[in-house]
Scaffold this motif. Structure first.
Motif, PDB file in Angstrom:
ATOM      1  N   LEU A 188       0.836  -1.202   0.000  1.00  0.00           N
ATOM      2  CA  LEU A 188       0.000   0.000   0.000  1.00  0.00           C
ATOM      3  C   LEU A 188       0.873   1.255   0.000  1.00  0.00           C
ATOM      4  O   LEU A 188       0.561   2.242  -0.685  1.00  0.00           O
ATOM      5  N   ALA A 212      -7.149  -0.721  -2.856  1.00  0.00           N
ATOM      6  CA  ALA A 212      -7.054   0.240  -3.963  1.00  0.00           C
ATOM      7  C   ALA A 212      -8.283   0.155  -4.862  1.00  0.00           C
ATOM      8  O   ALA A 212      -8.803   1.182  -5.331  1.00  0.00           O
ATOM      9  N   LEU A 215       2.174   1.788  -3.458  1.00  0.00           N
ATOM     10  CA  LEU A 215       1.146   2.315  -4.351  1.00  0.00           C
ATOM     11  C   LEU A 215       0.934   3.806  -4.113  1.00  0.00           C
ATOM     12  O   LEU A 215       0.834   4.593  -5.065  1.00  0.00           O
ATOM     13  N   VAL A 258      -1.414   5.777  -8.738  1.00  0.00           N
ATOM     14  CA  VAL A 258      -2.572   6.343  -8.040  1.00  0.00           C
ATOM     15  C   VAL A 258      -3.494   7.047  -9.031  1.00  0.00           C
ATOM     16  O   VAL A 258      -4.722   6.906  -8.980  1.00  0.00           O
TER      17      VAL A 258
END
Length: 275
Positions: free
Chosen positions: A38, A136, A41, A48
């Motif tokens: 995470l 996500a 990301l 993103v």
């Protein structure tokens, strides 16, 4: 512990350690892996933007494309039909690309081999990736549904909650397929090349371009074994019926089954060493 003539009693605690007992080290490794993915990301601004912003921007573009297109009385607007399709397709495509490329990057950099030397099992590792990318996907689906329903006026007979749920399930399916395909790639470029091989046939045969009932019989058979066909059908059922139909429930269960199967196969084909 007593030792008699070199033997150990049957009730020795080492003999009865349950292999199924939850391993705290494995749990900590799972949580640490999920957190690390995470963080990666969030730190990758392009990823993103691709996950969150791109779907909403394209849906907004579609709205302005269809805003002046006439609609027959009593029929859903062209935008409603197209937006439902995009809400199902985008999570599958985007999460497949992000997952397959990220997993291949982990393998090439040697991170995957180092992780597999920890108490984390292969299935736990895949679960960590699935959890991280599902978070996500939930963020992507939330933003896309918010923009579609409350800003662009998407109207469905069924509850928007079910559209949201199906979008997340499609994203998890994309994660599973991405993890599975990454096991057969040697480079990130090869991982991307699986896109036309795995995703494109599903988009062509799921009913977006030509209704499945109008396809030749042999193509209908192929369409019937592709998960995207059931994902799109579930969204269409939600768009057309106020209550969740048995067909939609069946389709959702099938897509979930495909996602679980893909994750299981990905764990089985996960290599410990980078070739």
């Amino acid at each position: 512990m007593s030792v008699t003539r070199g033997s150990i009693p049957v009730d020795h605690p080492a003999r009865h350690r349950s292999p199924n007992r939850l391993n705290p080290l494995s749990l900590r490794a799972y949580l640490a892996t999920t957190t690390r993915i995470l963080r990666q990301l969030v730190g990758d601004h392009r990823s993103v933007a691709m996950i969150l912003v791109a779907p909403s921007l394209i849906i907004a573009l579609m709205y302005f494309m269809f805003v002046d297109v006439p609609t027959r009385p009593g029929a859903p607007s062209p935008f409603d039909n197209a937006c439902l399709i995009m809400l199902g397709v985008f999570p599958l495509i985007v999460m497949f690309l992000i997952t397959s490329i990220t997993m291949q990057r982990e393998r090439v950099s040697g991170t995957l081999e180092r992780i597999l030397t920890t108490p984390l099992r292969r299935l736990d590792l895949l679960a960590a990736y699935g959890t991280a990318f599902s978070v996500a996907a939930a963020a992507q689906a939330s933003l896309a549904c918010l923009v579609s329903f409350w800003l662009l006026g998407l109207d469905t007979a069924g509850s928007p909650v079910w559209v949201f749920v199906i979008a997340i399930i499609n994203a998890v399916l994309g994660v599973g397929l991405g993890l599975l395909c990454s096991a057969f790639a040697r480079t990130e470029f090869q991982a991307v090349q699986f896109m036309p091989l795995v995703i494109a046939p599903q988009l062509l045969l799921c009913g977006i371009i030509v209704p499945r009932a109008h396809l030749p019989e042999w193509l209908q058979w192929i369409s019937n074994v592709l998960p995207a066909s059931y994902a799109l059908e579930a969204l269409q059922e939600v768009g057309a019926h106020a209550e969740l139909t048995s067909t939609a429930v069946r389709d959702i269960a099938i897509v979930v089954g495909f996602a679980v199967l893909a994750l299981g196969l990905a764990a089985a084909t996960l290599r410990r060493r980078t070739p």
